[in-house]
Design an enzyme around this catalytic site. Structure first.
Site, PDB file in Angstrom:
ATOM      1  CE  LYS A 166      -3.622   2.425   2.395  1.00 11.59           C
ATOM      2  NZ  LYS A 166      -4.694   2.338   3.387  1.00 11.59           N
ATOM      3  CB  SER A 174     -11.328   7.384  -3.644  1.00  8.86           C
ATOM      4  OG  SER A 174     -10.103   7.830  -3.082  1.00  8.86           O
ATOM      5  NE  ARG A 192      -5.717   9.663   3.186  1.00  7.45           N
ATOM      6  CZ  ARG A 192      -4.405   9.826   3.083  1.00  7.45           C
ATOM      7  NH1 ARG A 192      -3.877  11.043   3.109  1.00  7.45           N
ATOM      8  NH2 ARG A 192      -3.617   8.772   2.967  1.00  7.45           N
ATOM      9  CE  LYS A 198      -6.256   1.890  -0.573  1.00  2.30           C
ATOM     10  NZ  LYS A 198      -6.925   1.821   0.693  1.00  2.30           N
ATOM     11  CE  LYS A 218      -3.630   8.102   6.641  1.00  2.44           C
ATOM     12  NZ  LYS A 218      -4.794   7.189   6.490  1.00  2.44           N
ATOM     13  CD  GLU A 221       5.501  -3.991   3.991  1.00  3.13           C
ATOM     14  OE1 GLU A 221       4.839  -4.869   4.585  1.00  3.13           O
ATOM     15  OE2 GLU A 221       5.937  -2.962   4.544  1.00  3.13           O
ATOM     16  CE1 TYR A 238     -14.965   3.395  -2.889  1.00  2.00           C
ATOM     17  CE2 TYR A 238     -12.959   3.647  -4.202  1.00  2.00           C
ATOM     18  CZ  TYR A 238     -13.582   3.550  -2.978  1.00  2.00           C
ATOM     19  OH  TYR A 238     -12.843   3.599  -1.824  1.00  2.00           O
TER      20      TYR A 238
HETATM   21  C1  PBG Z   1      -6.574   3.725   5.263  1.00  2.00           C
HETATM   22  C2  PBG Z   1      -7.327   3.523   4.002  1.00  2.00           C
HETATM   23  C3  PBG Z   1      -7.146   4.279   2.842  1.00  2.00           C
HETATM   24  C4  PBG Z   1      -8.049   3.817   1.898  1.00  2.00           C
HETATM   25  C5  PBG Z   1      -8.744   2.755   2.478  1.00  2.00           C
HETATM   26  N1  PBG Z   1      -8.276   2.591   3.786  1.00  2.00           N
HETATM   27  C6  PBG Z   1      -6.167   5.304   2.463  1.00  2.00           C
HETATM   28  C7  PBG Z   1      -5.692   6.273   3.428  1.00  2.00           C
HETATM   29  O1  PBG Z   1      -6.445   7.144   3.880  1.00  2.00           O
HETATM   30  O2  PBG Z   1      -4.501   6.229   3.735  1.00  2.00           O
HETATM   31  C8  PBG Z   1      -8.182   4.414   0.530  1.00  2.00           C
HETATM   32  C9  PBG Z   1      -9.206   3.925  -0.392  1.00  2.00           C
HETATM   33  C10 PBG Z   1      -9.469   4.787  -1.541  1.00  2.00           C
HETATM   34  O3  PBG Z   1      -8.815   5.815  -1.793  1.00  2.00           O
HETATM   35  O4  PBG Z   1     -10.386   4.423  -2.289  1.00  2.00           O
HETATM   36  N2  PBG Z   1      -6.741   2.792   6.256  1.00  2.00           N
END
Ligand code: PBG
Length: 323
Positions: A196, A275, A206, A249, A218, A234, A314
């Site tokens: 990730k 997203s 977010r 991801k 992060k 990982e 989505y």
């Molecule tokens: C964090 C989390 C994220 C997404 C799902 N779980 C990213 C983040 O805020 O670091 C992102 C999913 C998306 O962008 O569709 N636990």
């Protein structure tokens, strides 16, 4: 000209193109991420994700029914919590009377054949907006595992089929596996967000959850987009710690990582079409700058061609209608 090889021969009609097609999407490839919020009869569109809504449980159950009718069988549930329910230790994440665990129970009750995937991470519940416990501006690893274990166990008790650790803390897959097994949940699977990346493409998500970090970024836990060999470390750890699926991801800027993991590991590979990847296509399509449906199908196909057999997207509902 006498050309011995004429690749165009195999493209000359729809019938032959269909016959030689190497990759095919199926609705069974998809997991639909869904956003739940408190209340009744609430439907709140995510501004940066046209067509995607935060739904109260009653409407979410209707939405799931519609998706099930289209052949979608797995849903990944994310909570949008009011700020008042968030704290430093994400305690709401394992409150059995909390909205999220109630929703899992309600979905499994109404749709026993549907698979519920959960998100195991602190950020939607954290007053710091981070995926770990924060102390003096640092994200603590080992103390966070304790919270993740409680969260995953509570989700399994509520009926979750797959838990999805999305936080990138070290050692979490092994820790969660141990907690689940001690609780008797040997059949609950772990889909690990193995590679990730610290990505700009999470922005709209977010917004959807109001979960942006309150300070910093992060990058001390999510991966550097420049690295691919690190993804193997990982993935290797997650494999050794008992993950049932390895996830990459985001998906689109990381198709090489999807291929790398698929070539290296014999577990199913999942990819999260995030997203921002959804928002880009929607925004361009709204402007009339590209054909949204074709772009969507091309993107989903490319993720599968790269080696992902599971796609979190989505677009699941829209794509299912076209398939
Ligand atoms: C964090 C989390 C994220 C997404 C799902 N779980 C990213 C983040 O805020 O670091 C992102 C999913 C998306 O962008 O569709 N636990």
């Amino acid at each position: 000209m006498n050309l011995i090889r004429r690749p165009r021969r195999n493209r000359q009609s729809g019938a032959i193109r269909d016959m030689v097609q190497e990759t095919r999407l199926s609705v069974t490839d998809f997991i639909l991420p869904v956003f739940i919020m408190e209340g009744q009869n609430v439907r709140s569109e995510v501004a940066s994700m046209p067509g995607i809504y935060r739904l109260s449980l009653d409407l979410l159950l209707d939405e799931i029914q519609e998706c099930v009718d289209l052949g979608i069988k797995t849903f990944d549930l994310f909570p949008n919590l009011p700020e008042a329910k968030k704290d430093k230790y994400a305690t709401e994440s394992y409150n059995p009377d909390g909205m999220y665990l109630q929703a899992i129970r309600a979905i499994k009750d109404k749709f026993p054949d549907v698979m519920v995937m959960t998100d195991v991470a602190m950020d939607p519940y954290s007053s710091d907006g981070h995926d770990g416990i924060v102390e003096n501006g640092k994200i603590l690893n080992d103390p966070t595992l304790d919270v993740l274990g409680k969260m995953a166990l509570a989700q399994a008790q509520a009926g979750a089929n797959i838990v999805g650790p999305s936080d990138m803390m070290d050692g979490r897959v092994g820790y969660i596996r141990q907690v689940l097994d001690e609780g008797g949940f040997h059949d609950v699977a772990i889909m690990s967000y193995s590679a990730k990346y610290a990505s700009a493409f999470y922005g709209p998500f977010r917004d959807a959850l109001d979960s942006a970090p309150k300070f910093g970024d992060k990058k001390t836990y999510q991966m550097n987009p420049a690295n691919s060999r690190e993804a193997l470390i990982e993935a290797q750890l997650d494999f050794a710690e008992g993950a049932d699926f390895l996830m990459v991801k985001p998906a689109l800027s990381y198709l090489d990582i999807i291929k790398l993991l698929n070539d290296t590991y014999h577990l199913p590979i999942a990819a999260y079409n995030v997203s921002g990847e959804y928002a880009m296509i929607k925004a361009a399509a709204q402007q009339g700058w590209l054909d949204g449906e074709r772009a969507m199908m091309e993107v989903l196909l490319s993720i599968k061609r790269a080696g992902a057999s599971v796609i979190l997207t989505y677009f699941a509902k829209e794509a299912a209608r076209l398939l």
